[in-house]
Structure formats: structure tokens, C-alpha cells
Write an enzyme that holds these catalytic residues in place. Structure first.
Site, PDB file in Angstrom:
ATOM      1  N   TYR A 144       0.864  -1.186   0.000  1.00  0.00           N
ATOM      2  CA  TYR A 144       0.000   0.000   0.000  1.00  0.00           C
ATOM      3  C   TYR A 144       0.889   1.219   0.000  1.00  0.00           C
ATOM      4  O   TYR A 144       1.847   1.299   0.776  1.00  0.00           O
ATOM      5  CB  TYR A 144      -0.884  -0.004   1.252  1.00  0.00           C
ATOM      6  CG  TYR A 144      -1.731   1.233   1.447  1.00  0.00           C
ATOM      7  CD1 TYR A 144      -1.531   2.074   2.546  1.00  0.00           C
ATOM      8  CD2 TYR A 144      -2.749   1.558   0.558  1.00  0.00           C
ATOM      9  CE1 TYR A 144      -2.309   3.197   2.744  1.00  0.00           C
ATOM     10  CE2 TYR A 144      -3.536   2.693   0.749  1.00  0.00           C
ATOM     11  CZ  TYR A 144      -3.318   3.507   1.844  1.00  0.00           C
ATOM     12  OH  TYR A 144      -4.092   4.626   2.032  1.00  0.00           O
ATOM     13  N   ASP A 239       9.232   2.400  -1.200  1.00  0.00           N
ATOM     14  CA  ASP A 239       8.296   3.071  -0.299  1.00  0.00           C
ATOM     15  C   ASP A 239       8.723   2.720   1.124  1.00  0.00           C
ATOM     16  O   ASP A 239       8.419   1.642   1.621  1.00  0.00           O
ATOM     17  CB  ASP A 239       6.871   2.614  -0.574  1.00  0.00           C
ATOM     18  CG  ASP A 239       5.885   3.320   0.346  1.00  0.00           C
ATOM     19  OD1 ASP A 239       4.674   3.328   0.032  1.00  0.00           O
ATOM     20  OD2 ASP A 239       6.306   3.842   1.400  1.00  0.00           O
ATOM     21  N   LYS A 267       5.585   9.031   8.236  1.00  0.00           N
ATOM     22  CA  LYS A 267       5.496   8.560   9.622  1.00  0.00           C
ATOM     23  C   LYS A 267       6.615   9.120  10.513  1.00  0.00           C
ATOM     24  O   LYS A 267       6.558  10.283  10.918  1.00  0.00           O
ATOM     25  CB  LYS A 267       5.420   7.035   9.631  1.00  0.00           C
ATOM     26  CG  LYS A 267       4.126   6.527   8.914  1.00  0.00           C
ATOM     27  CD  LYS A 267       4.003   5.047   8.967  1.00  0.00           C
ATOM     28  CE  LYS A 267       2.939   4.542   8.024  1.00  0.00           C
ATOM     29  NZ  LYS A 267       1.578   4.648   8.539  1.00  0.00           N
TER      30      LYS A 267
HETATM   31  P1  KE4 Z   1      -0.344   8.359   4.517  1.00  0.00           P
HETATM   32  O1  KE4 Z   1      -0.886   9.069   3.303  1.00  0.00           O
HETATM   33  O2  KE4 Z   1      -1.399   7.580   5.275  1.00  0.00           O
HETATM   34  O3  KE4 Z   1       0.468   9.308   5.424  1.00  0.00           O
HETATM   35  O4  KE4 Z   1       0.740   7.295   4.022  1.00  0.00           O
HETATM   36  C1  KE4 Z   1       0.352   6.342   3.077  1.00  0.00           C
HETATM   37  C2  KE4 Z   1       1.289   5.145   3.150  1.00  0.00           C
HETATM   38  C3  KE4 Z   1       2.264   5.012   2.183  1.00  0.00           C
HETATM   39  N1  KE4 Z   1       3.126   3.964   2.202  1.00  0.00           N
HETATM   40  C4  KE4 Z   1       3.066   3.017   3.181  1.00  0.00           C
HETATM   41  C5  KE4 Z   1       4.041   1.880   3.153  1.00  0.00           C
HETATM   42  C6  KE4 Z   1       2.089   3.116   4.200  1.00  0.00           C
HETATM   43  O5  KE4 Z   1       2.031   2.155   5.163  1.00  0.00           O
HETATM   44  C7  KE4 Z   1       1.187   4.196   4.202  1.00  0.00           C
HETATM   45  C8  KE4 Z   1       0.096   4.356   5.258  1.00  0.00           C
HETATM   46  N2  KE4 Z   1       0.034   3.313   6.229  1.00  0.00           N
HETATM   47  C9  KE4 Z   1      -1.282   3.064   6.806  1.00  0.00           C
HETATM   48  C10 KE4 Z   1      -1.211   1.875   7.758  1.00  0.00           C
HETATM   49  N3  KE4 Z   1      -0.512   0.769   7.257  1.00  0.00           N
HETATM   50  C11 KE4 Z   1      -1.793   4.280   7.518  1.00  0.00           C
HETATM   51  C12 KE4 Z   1      -3.010   4.023   8.379  1.00  0.00           C
HETATM   52  C13 KE4 Z   1      -4.256   4.534   7.741  1.00  0.00           C
HETATM   53  O6  KE4 Z   1      -4.434   4.348   6.510  1.00  0.00           O
HETATM   54  O7  KE4 Z   1      -5.077   5.096   8.493  1.00  0.00           O
END
Ligand code: KE4
Length: 419
Positions: A144, A239, A267
Site C-alpha cells: 500500500y 516506499d 510517519k
Molecule cells: P499516509 O498518506 O497515510 O500518510 O501514508 C500512506 C502510506 C504510504 N506507504 C506506506 C508503506 C504506508 O504504510 C502508508 C500508510 N500506512 C497506513 C497503515 N498501514 C496508515 C493508516 C491509515 O491508513 O489510516
């Protein structure tokens, strides 16, 4: 009289779709009728609006390497706050945070700060397509990269929990350019490169998958991606939104010794405030406006509060003892959980899969017993332990989780499995 969880949820659902601002927070896949509403955190502990306290293994999905309300981070943000919150102009803190990232992440010579991992991924894809003058992308099922139109197909987080392999609203033309392959399957990538390589802009990968649960790269997988990109002229994009600063100070690229062309960060880089980044070789990054012709922008990019938090965290990561301690705590937790299922860990990220087999890709992950995981989640809540409200996420170990909290967690899990 403070609103109870039910009152809040009723009110939230009238105002916000599903009552949440991100789907996984609805906690539906673990059988809760209403999500926990959190009120405060301190160290490894989080407290909900009903006053229940939990050992928190979610830690806001990874940003909090020093735990909730880390005093050093709070002090840095408070000091910045007194001078204002945003200027829409360059500030010294943005340069300092960029310097920390460049110093830490081996392949990054220049970096652009943004406000979310999604924004970083979207921008990195645009840059890769511009630099190669190609459109096609390869990503992996169960990975993701945020809710970017081109990258949503078979996403692992949120969508995977919701069982939606892709989402309405993504134009078919956009989805057509994205090839989704099984994670860790070198043969599949080789075949796809053979067929689509000429039009391939980039291969995107979570170098250690976190969004289908923790799935490490198989031996040779990341090396093969590097070689295949070199062979067809595509860019390799790591990523590292989860793995960055977590599996090593320089992320998975340092841990595994692979050099991507572009890196996506999030993060931890914002220390718990909204900040993310993407970076790579200077000649690539100089394609970005205003120097180059690839447009990318953001009102709150490099925000003074978020950069203050990020700097306060990243500067402490220069101490190797941080990663020795994260490794020790992660190993303690992994050893304690091992009897209860398939535990997969890299550094300070791990997952207890409710199944008995190794998980090497998305198809393996979805064979997990999600009902049993949901029952475990609810059992643990009653024992004051807060696991990710989805089988397909990580446990995030921090420097705030002490041995007593690790052992209490192991004991509570053992109780569930009847040990
Ligand atoms: P954000 O747009 O949520 O800041 O980041 C997206 C993203 C991109 N790449 C990786 C590997 C990620 O894990 C994420 C976002 N992670 C999720 C949980 N695995 C955020 C939690 C959520 O969607 O509320």
C-alpha cells in the site's frame, strides 16, 4: 460531562463518513460495533475516552518511535509553536530536516518535504514518469502506497481489510498502466519486465511489506528488482514510509544494501506530526519545479511544527544504541509471541499472523484466520493491550515499550491461546 464513546460515535457518524477519518480506524474487521475513541497517550500507553488504558502496539501506525507525548518532541514543537505555526515561505527547520534525511538515507542526495505518505508517493510517481517519459508502473499485491489513484489496485492497508481489491473512482485508463504482481515473485517481475519493460516508468515496492502484515523480502528479491530496473531503464522506488528510520536509520535500503532511485518517507520523519518526503539522486530531484519542469507543491509542506518534531526525532537516531535497543525489544516480543502463530519481524516491526505457515505474499497473508485474530484483538482489549485493529498491519515496537509491557503483552496473548 464528557461524551462517552457511544455518544461520540453517534455524533461522528452524522458528520464524518463511517465516523472516522481513515477507514482502518473503524475497527470493523475486528468485530467492534463502535471504534475506540482515544483521548491521550503517554509513552507506550494510550487512554480512551472512557478512561481505559492500553499498551499501544499501533502507535498511530508507526510514527512514534519514542512513544506518545515524548518530552523531547513536545519541547521542540512547543518552542516552534511560540513563533507561529506556518509561514508559506522557506524556514531553517526545513533545511535542517532535509539535512537529517540526506545524512541518514543512503540513496537520497536531495529531498522534497510534503504532508503525507500518499502525497509523497503520488509525487514520486509523477517524477518517475517524467524522468523516464514512460507511464507504466509495477507494484505488488498487498503493498500500500497511500490512496493514489494509480496505486490503489490491490492495496494492502485499509482496502485489504475491507476486502476491496481496487476502488471505484479510479479511471480505467489510470488503472490500466499499473501492473500488480505477487510480492517476492522474481519470475513474475521478470516476465512483466520482458513484456512491459519498454514502457515501464518505475517498480514501486515496500522493501519490507507492512500492509499485509510484515512480510520480509525473500533472499535476492530486492536485488532482482534493482537489476531488472537497470535492464529496462525503469526507476526503482522504495516506499519506506514504514521502514524508513524503523528497520535501520537508513531504512531498508541500508539494512539490505540496495540503492533505489527514489525513496518515499513518512510517519517517523514527522515525529508524529503531518510530514512526509520523497528523495533521490540530485539529477532526478532537480527535475522538480521551480528548478525543473515537473510540478509539485504544497501549502503546508515543511510545516514548522512538523519539521521541529521530525528534527527532534531524527537527530536522536544518530545514536546506534537506539537500533540496538529496538532490535532487543523486537526480538523479545517476537520470541514471546512465537508459540502462538506465525510471527514475522524485521527490526521494530512485526506481525503475529493467526496461521501456521510462513507468509511470503498477499495470497499467503489472506489465508490467516481473521476471525481468530479479531477474537484475539477483543480479548487483548479486555486485558489492556491494543493490537492493530486488522490482521494485515504491523505491531510497531518503540523505545517507550519496556520489558514489563512486552512481557504483559505476551502473557495476555498466551491467555487467549490457553497457555
Ligand atoms: P499516509 O498518506 O497515510 O500518510 O501514508 C500512506 C502510506 C504510504 N506507504 C506506506 C508503506 C504506508 O504504510 C502508508 C500508510 N500506512 C497506513 C497503515 N498501514 C496508515 C493508516 C491509515 O491508513 O489510516
Amino acid at each position: 460531562m464528557a461524551l462517552t464513546r457511544s455518544d461520540l460515535y453517534d455524533r461522528a457518524q452524522r458528520l464524518i463518513p463511517g465516523g472516522v477519518n481513515s477507514p482502518v480506524r473503524a475497527m470493523r474487521s475486528v468485530g467492534l460495533d463502535e471504534p475506540l475513541f482515544m483521548r491521550s497517550g503517554a509513552g507506550a500507553l494510550i487512554e480512551d475516552v472512557n478512561g481505559n488504558r492500553y499498551i499501544d502496539w499501533v502507535l498511530s501506525w508507526g510514527p512514534l518511535l519514542f512513544g506518545h507525548a515524548d518530552p523531547t518532541t513536545l519541547a521542540a514543537v512547543t518552542e516552534a509553536l511560540a513563533r507561529g505555526t506556518t509561514f508559506g515561505a522557506p524556514t531553517e527547520a526545513e533545511v535542517d530536516l532535509a539535512a537529517e534525511i540526506v545524512d541518514a538515507v543512503p540513496s537520497v542526495e536531495m529531498v522534497r518535504l510534503v504532508s503525507s505518505g500518499t502525497e509523497a508517493a503520488m509525487s514520486a510517481v509523477r517524477l518517475a514518469r517524467a524522468a523516464t517519459r514512460r507511464d507504466r508502473l509495477i507494484k505488488f499485491a498487498g503493498n500500500y502506497h497511500g490512496h493514489v489513484d494509480a496505486l490503489l489496485a490491490s492495496a494492502g492497508s485499509g482496502l485489504m481489510t475491507l476486502g476491496i481489491p481496487s476502488t471505484p473512482g479510479v479511471p480505467s485508463g489510470v488503472a490500466r498502466d499499473t501492473i500488480v504482481l505477487p510480492f517476492n515473485d522474481i519470475a513474475a517481475v521478470s516476465a512483466a519486465v520482458a513484456e512491459f519493460g519498454e514502457g515501464l516508468a518505475a517498480i514501486l515496492v515496500e522493501p519490507v511489506a507492512g500492509n499485509m502484515g510484515v512480510v520480509p523480502p525473500a533472499p535476492g528479491f530486492l536485488e532482482a528488482l534493482r537489476l531488472l530496473c537497470d535492464a529496462c531503464g525503469a526507476l526503482l522506488v522504495f516506499d519506506e514510509v514504514i521502514t524508513g528510520f524503523r528497520v535501520a536509520r537508513g531504512g531498508a535500503q541500508e539494512r539490505y544494501g540496495i540503492t533505489p532511485d527514489l525513496t518515499i518517507l513518512g510517519k517517523i520523519v514527522g515525529g508524529g506530526l503531518p510530514a512526509a518526503a520523497f528523495g533521490g539522486r540530485a539529477e532526478l530531484m532537480q527535475r522538480l519545479a521551480p528548478v525543473g519542469d515537473v510540478y509539485q507543491a504544497g501549502t503546508l509542506s515543511g510545516n514548522p511544527l512538523a519539521t521541529a518534531a521530525g528534527i527532534s526525532v531524527l537527530r536522536r537516531l544518530r545514536d546506534p544504541a537506539v537500533y540496538e535497543e529496538l532490535e532487543r525489544r523486537g526480538a523479545r516480543l517476537e520470541a514471546g509471541l512465537a508459540p502462538f502463530g506465525t510471527v514475522q519481524r524485521v527490526g521494530a516491526m512485526l506481525t503475529l499472523f493467526c496461521q501456521g505457515d510462513a507468509v511470503s505474499d498477499y495470497d499467503d497473508a489472506v489465508r490467516s484466520d481473521t476471525e481468530r485474530y479479531a477474537a484475539l484483538f477483543r480479548h487483548l482489549l479486555d486485558r489492556g493491550v491494543y493490537f492493530a485493529p486488522s490482521q494485515f498491519e504491523c505491531m510497531f515496537v518503540s523505545l517507550a515499550h519496556d520489558d514489563e509491557e512486552i512481557d504483559r503483552t505476551i502473557e495476555a496473548v498466551g491467555d487467549f491461546f490457553g497457555n
